[in-house]
Motif scaffolding. Structure first.
Motif, mmCIF file in Angstrom:
data_model
loop_
_atom_site.group_PDB
_atom_site.id
_atom_site.type_symbol
_atom_site.label_atom_id
_atom_site.label_comp_id
_atom_site.label_asym_id
_atom_site.label_seq_id
_atom_site.Cartn_x
_atom_site.Cartn_y
_atom_site.Cartn_z
ATOM 1 N N ASP A 70 78.097 -6.152 16.615
ATOM 2 C CA ASP A 70 79.246 -6.146 17.538
ATOM 3 C C ASP A 70 78.763 -6.346 18.967
ATOM 4 O O ASP A 70 77.560 -6.401 19.244
ATOM 5 C CB ASP A 70 80.057 -4.850 17.373
ATOM 6 C CG ASP A 70 79.275 -3.615 17.766
ATOM 7 O OD1 ASP A 70 78.655 -3.622 18.838
ATOM 8 O OD2 ASP A 70 79.290 -2.621 16.993
ATOM 9 N N ARG A 93 81.164 12.786 16.954
ATOM 10 C CA ARG A 93 81.682 11.473 17.390
ATOM 11 C C ARG A 93 80.934 10.991 18.632
ATOM 12 O O ARG A 93 81.398 10.148 19.377
ATOM 13 C CB ARG A 93 83.187 11.551 17.629
ATOM 14 C CG ARG A 93 83.963 11.896 16.342
ATOM 15 C CD ARG A 93 85.397 11.452 16.416
ATOM 16 N NE ARG A 93 85.504 10.020 16.576
ATOM 17 C CZ ARG A 93 86.440 9.418 17.301
ATOM 18 N NH1 ARG A 93 87.338 10.154 17.936
ATOM 19 N NH2 ARG A 93 86.478 8.113 17.393
ATOM 20 N N LEU A 94 79.789 11.538 18.845
ATOM 21 C CA LEU A 94 78.879 11.129 19.929
ATOM 22 C C LEU A 94 79.573 11.122 21.295
ATOM 23 O O LEU A 94 79.415 10.176 22.079
ATOM 24 C CB LEU A 94 78.264 9.748 19.633
ATOM 25 C CG LEU A 94 77.689 9.524 18.231
ATOM 26 C CD1 LEU A 94 77.042 8.154 18.148
ATOM 27 C CD2 LEU A 94 76.661 10.581 17.870
ATOM 28 N N LYS A 102 86.565 -1.122 16.499
ATOM 29 C CA LYS A 102 87.045 0.015 17.316
ATOM 30 C C LYS A 102 86.200 0.226 18.555
ATOM 31 O O LYS A 102 86.719 0.468 19.645
ATOM 32 C CB LYS A 102 86.957 1.309 16.479
ATOM 33 C CG LYS A 102 88.134 1.571 15.588
ATOM 34 C CD LYS A 102 88.234 3.032 15.159
ATOM 35 C CE LYS A 102 87.072 3.537 14.345
ATOM 36 N NZ LYS A 102 87.235 4.912 13.858
ATOM 37 N N TYR A 103 84.865 0.155 18.400
ATOM 38 C CA TYR A 103 83.966 0.493 19.508
ATOM 39 C C TYR A 103 83.459 -0.754 20.246
ATOM 40 O O TYR A 103 82.382 -0.760 20.805
ATOM 41 C CB TYR A 103 82.790 1.337 18.982
ATOM 42 C CG TYR A 103 83.273 2.605 18.294
ATOM 43 C CD1 TYR A 103 83.915 3.613 19.031
ATOM 44 C CD2 TYR A 103 83.159 2.774 16.919
ATOM 45 C CE1 TYR A 103 84.393 4.752 18.399
ATOM 46 C CE2 TYR A 103 83.636 3.911 16.288
ATOM 47 C CZ TYR A 103 84.251 4.898 17.032
ATOM 48 O OH TYR A 103 84.731 6.019 16.418
ATOM 49 N N LEU A 130 82.793 10.937 21.876
ATOM 50 C CA LEU A 130 84.085 10.245 21.973
ATOM 51 C C LEU A 130 85.245 11.129 21.508
ATOM 52 O O LEU A 130 86.386 10.669 21.443
ATOM 53 C CB LEU A 130 84.057 8.964 21.139
ATOM 54 C CG LEU A 130 83.060 7.896 21.611
ATOM 55 C CD1 LEU A 130 83.135 6.672 20.728
ATOM 56 C CD2 LEU A 130 83.345 7.508 23.056
ATOM 57 N N ASN A 152 84.209 0.592 6.707
ATOM 58 C CA ASN A 152 83.877 1.556 7.751
ATOM 59 C C ASN A 152 83.059 0.884 8.860
ATOM 60 O O ASN A 152 83.346 1.053 10.052
ATOM 61 C CB ASN A 152 83.114 2.727 7.129
ATOM 62 C CG ASN A 152 82.755 3.798 8.142
ATOM 63 O OD1 ASN A 152 81.639 4.246 8.215
ATOM 64 N ND2 ASN A 152 83.707 4.208 8.970
ATOM 65 N N GLY A 169 89.435 8.552 15.323
ATOM 66 C CA GLY A 169 88.312 8.627 14.369
ATOM 67 C C GLY A 169 88.110 10.062 13.928
ATOM 68 O O GLY A 169 88.645 10.995 14.539
ATOM 69 N N THR A 170 87.359 10.219 12.829
ATOM 70 C CA THR A 170 87.129 11.565 12.284
ATOM 71 C C THR A 170 85.678 12.014 12.471
ATOM 72 O O THR A 170 85.377 13.186 12.386
ATOM 73 C CB THR A 170 87.417 11.562 10.767
ATOM 74 O OG1 THR A 170 86.558 10.595 10.175
ATOM 75 C CG2 THR A 170 88.850 11.243 10.463
ATOM 76 N N GLY A 171 84.800 11.062 12.657
ATOM 77 C CA GLY A 171 83.376 11.405 12.814
ATOM 78 C C GLY A 171 82.658 11.641 11.495
ATOM 79 O O GLY A 171 81.521 12.100 11.475
ATOM 80 N N ASN A 196 84.510 0.135 12.564
ATOM 81 C CA ASN A 196 83.816 0.727 13.716
ATOM 82 C C ASN A 196 83.448 -0.356 14.730
ATOM 83 O O ASN A 196 83.589 -0.163 15.937
ATOM 84 C CB ASN A 196 82.526 1.423 13.261
ATOM 85 C CG ASN A 196 82.794 2.818 12.729
ATOM 86 O OD1 ASN A 196 83.914 3.302 12.798
ATOM 87 N ND2 ASN A 196 81.775 3.472 12.188
ATOM 88 N N GLY A 229 82.984 9.106 8.843
ATOM 89 C CA GLY A 229 82.905 7.825 8.127
ATOM 90 C C GLY A 229 81.464 7.435 7.831
ATOM 91 O O GLY A 229 81.121 7.098 6.689
ATOM 92 N N LEU A 230 80.591 7.517 8.837
ATOM 93 C CA LEU A 230 79.190 7.095 8.637
ATOM 94 C C LEU A 230 78.426 8.084 7.754
ATOM 95 O O LEU A 230 77.544 7.691 7.007
ATOM 96 C CB LEU A 230 78.481 6.934 9.987
ATOM 97 C CG LEU A 230 78.854 5.662 10.765
ATOM 98 C CD1 LEU A 230 78.132 5.623 12.109
ATOM 99 C CD2 LEU A 230 78.507 4.404 9.971
HETATM 100 P P1 ADP Z 1 84.531 7.729 13.459
HETATM 101 O O1 ADP Z 1 84.449 6.273 13.742
HETATM 102 O O2 ADP Z 1 85.663 8.087 12.592
HETATM 103 O O3 ADP Z 1 84.439 8.557 14.684
HETATM 104 P P2 ADP Z 1 81.995 7.378 12.134
HETATM 105 O O4 ADP Z 1 81.244 8.315 11.311
HETATM 106 O O5 ADP Z 1 82.357 6.077 11.518
HETATM 107 O O6 ADP Z 1 83.264 8.159 12.635
HETATM 108 O O7 ADP Z 1 81.154 7.109 13.428
HETATM 109 C C1 ADP Z 1 80.571 8.202 14.115
HETATM 110 C C2 ADP Z 1 80.405 7.893 15.577
HETATM 111 O O8 ADP Z 1 79.410 6.886 15.763
HETATM 112 C C3 ADP Z 1 81.635 7.310 16.211
HETATM 113 O O9 ADP Z 1 82.505 8.321 16.634
HETATM 114 C C4 ADP Z 1 81.052 6.532 17.372
HETATM 115 O O10 ADP Z 1 80.829 7.376 18.459
HETATM 116 C C5 ADP Z 1 79.711 6.074 16.845
HETATM 117 N N1 ADP Z 1 79.757 4.671 16.364
HETATM 118 C C6 ADP Z 1 79.944 4.260 15.107
HETATM 119 N N2 ADP Z 1 79.893 2.923 15.020
HETATM 120 C C7 ADP Z 1 79.699 2.456 16.271
HETATM 121 C C8 ADP Z 1 79.539 1.159 16.855
HETATM 122 N N3 ADP Z 1 79.602 0.043 16.120
HETATM 123 N N4 ADP Z 1 79.330 1.099 18.181
HETATM 124 C C9 ADP Z 1 79.259 2.196 18.942
HETATM 125 N N5 ADP Z 1 79.394 3.448 18.458
HETATM 126 C C10 ADP Z 1 79.604 3.587 17.134
#
Ligand code: ADP
Length: 623
Positions: free
Chosen positions: A410, A429-430, A384-385, A432, A377, A439-441, A381, A443-444
């Protein structure tokens, strides 16, 4: 009483001694002056040696009946003149005078005084004085003192017995009540008030104190009873609420299991047939068809990911997520994550870098699969980001706390400061949401909960515009892991289905025709596999008995008989009991997977079927 008596005796004795001493000294003084007078009157007779005149002078003492004997001695200690009150006493006149001075002897005072003429001693006068008067006084004093003593003791006794009645008795009563209260703890007892004096006041205050204690006690008891009632009420409410919660939790789990099952079944077809179309080299698709198919497959995978994550979250929240913590080789996990994420990184033009670690050097105390899920995860991430042509760096640090920190740095846009506190909230998803990055929001959210279940922590630091550093800290293990099993568990390896010389029969029992169709198409790629379909459990059992397949694939939820019962039936029939059986089902609930594997199913494949894993599993079971 005793003290009073003793004081009195002491006082009286002191008085008598003083009286006698003063009587004796007065008498002595009186006799000395008398002796001096007689002495002075006797100087002429002594000078002229006229003892008759001396006798005459002494005779004058007849007037004082205390004087028993009087004698004048010459300087050479010879009797010169004498006087005795009686004839008998006359015979006792001493021939020589006693030593000068005064002394008391056998009830007499003896007094011897020198007689001077012009400072020249010319003789000695001796007087013997009767002390009868003093003895009589002693007796008189004795009688008076005894009577006073007796009377005083009598009065003291009478007064002390009255006093005891007035003072001691009420105090003794009070003490008795205090004792009873302290032994019986009965605060309703009261001391009896017998007078209006200080003791009566003391008794009153003591009773007041008892009243207050009794009131406080009863208030305390009432509060205690009320509290107990309230606790009981709350316990009942709590139990009911708990039962409700358990019921609704159970209902939620059921709902999720069903939903997951219902969603997975059509997903099986969507993903399965997409995979088949992609694999079909005999009839290659046109470019635009390939593109469309990729979209279907990607949307399907996303949907599947969402289903899996929602299911994971619900399992964690309902306490149904079982994890098994064991020693795990860190390198195995990182290698595995790198092999999965490398294609994604290349696609996004991201360089994936990592700190080298030797094999078998760092072991962690974690659940291998769930730890891999978290690392995956974080790394995905970070890819992806990230920014185009950015990089991801995986690092390790041993902490003094017995934990290892795995960090993922990153070079992306980082996390905006005002969004930081929402990062672990589910479905956030902050900002996004609706963007191009899938993404599902959650994972973390899941990662945080999983890491905490493994006694670890997760955190991050981020510089907006420069990148983020996500890290997890988990306990280091002192024992080495059983690696072969883990490799098997973790690998989504590249093993392919091996061709067998002999044709093997595979019986697939499933009530949904499209599933039968899909698996048939999968297996048709292998010429040495014969596919036998059965559309219900009873038919399947019959076919198994007659055709004796090399492997049975069994759906679990079927209308005529569920897969578990069918499994038991097959294991009870002599001809079929040795045939390996794999469960192929859309039921992905942990507890059902565990149950089936415990019963003896060779493997448990969840729909939508992942083709690679499916073939590996069949290959293993047949061999
Ligand atoms: P997802 O990636 O499926 O949206 P996550 O729970 O993994 O869900 O992450 C939640 C949110 O945190 C993401 O939608 C993203 O906005 C932010 N995020 C996570 N990891 C990073 C990262 N490495 N850099 C920037 N933003 C991140």
């Amino acid at each position: 009483m005793l003290i009073t008596g003793l004081s009195l005796i002491l006082a009286c004795t002191a008085f008598v001694i003083y009286e006698l001493a003063s009587f004796k000294s007065t008498l002595t003084r009186e006799m000395v002056s008398l002796a001096n007078i007689i002495g002075a009157n006797s100087t002429a007779p002594l000078e002229f040696n006229d003892s008759e005149a001396g006798n005459e002078t002494l005779k004058g003492l007849e007037a004082d009946n205390r004087i028993l004997k009087a004698v004048i001695y010459t300087n050479d200690n010879k009797i010169f003149s004498s006087y005795a009150r009686t004839n008998k006493l006359n015979q006792e006149i001493p021939h020589r005078h006693p030593p000068e001075g005064d002394s008391v002897q056998e009830g007499f005072l003896n007094l011897v005084q020198p007689i001077f003429l012009d400072k020249r001693k010319i003789g000695v006068i001796y007087l013997q004085v009767d002390l009868k008067e003093m003895t009589a006084r002693i007796w008189k004093y004795g009688a008076i003192l005894t009577s006073v003593l007796f009377l005083s003791i009598l009065v003291a006794y009478l007064m002390s017995s009255r006093l005891e009645q007035w003072v001691s008795q009420p105090i003794l009563n009070l003490i008795e009540t205090v004792d009873r209260v302290s032994i019986t703890k009965d605060f309703s007892l009261r001391a009896k008030k017998e007078s209006d004096d200080e003791i009566g006041f003391l008794v009153e205050r003591f009773n007041d104190m008892l009243i207050q204690i009794e009131e406080k006690n009863s208030a305390l008891q009432t509060a205690h009873d009320e509290l107990e009632d309230r606790v009981e009420e709350r316990t009942i409410e709590f139990r009911q609420a708990k039962e409700e919660a358990q019921k609704s939790n159970h209902a939620k789990s059921e709902f999720l299991a069903n939903m997951s099952h219902e969603l997975r079944t059509p997903m099986n077809s969507i993903l399965g047939f997409s995979q088949l179309l992609q694999m079909d080299s005999a009839n290659p698709l046109k470019d635009y068809q390939q593109k469309n198919l990729n979209s279907i497959a990607s949307a399907g995978s996303h949907l599947l990911e969402l289903i899996n994550e929602v299911l994971d979250l619900s399992r964690i929240e309902s306490g149904n997520m079982g994890i098994s913590i064991e020693a795990v080789d860190l390198l195995l996990i990182v290698d595995n994550v790198l092999s999965i994420t490398q294609p994604m990184a290349s696609k996004n033009d991201i360089t994936l870098k990592y700190e080298e670690i030797p094999a078998n050097s760092i072991f962690l105390e974690v659940d291998a699969l769930r730890f891999k899920q978290v690392v995956l995860n974080l790394v995905s991430n970070a890819i992806k980001y990230n920014k185009p042509n950015g990089s991801v760096f995986i690092s390790y640090k041993q902490l003094g706390t017995g934990k290892l920190q795995l960090g993922v740095q990153d070079t992306g846009n980082g996390i905006p400061k005002d969004k930081i506190e929402n990062i672990f909230k589910p479905f956030d998803r902050l900002g996004l949401e609706g963007g191009s990055i899938e993404g599902t929001g959650i994972g973390l959210t899941i990662s945080k909960k999983l890491i905490e279940m493994m006694n670890g922590t997760i955190g991050f630091t981020s510089n907006p515009g420069e990148g983020s550093f996500f890290f997890i800290e988990v306990p280091i293990s002192n024992t080495s892991p059983s690696s072969p099993e883990q490799i098997e568990k973790l690998s989504s390896s590249n093993e392919t289905f091996s061709n067998h010389d002999k044709t093997k029969k595979v019986l697939y029992i499933d009530d949904i025709p499209i599933n039968l169709n899909l698996v048939e198409k999968y297996l048709s790629h292998f010429s040495n596999l014969e596919f036998i379909p059965a559309s219900n459990a009873l038919d399947g059992i019959e076919i198994a008995k007659t055709q004796l397949p090399d492997l049975i694939l069994m759906d679990i939820h079927m209308p005529d008989m569920d897969g578990l019962t069918a499994f038991k039936k097959l294991k009870s029939i002599k001809e079929t009991q040795e045939i390996p059986i794999i469960a192929v089902t859309a039921d992905a609930m942990d507890k059902n997977i565990k149950k089936a594997l415990n019963m003896g199913f060779k493997d448990y494949i969840t729909k939508p079927i992942d083709l690679k894993n499916f073939l590996i599993s069949i290959n293993k079971a047949i061999n």
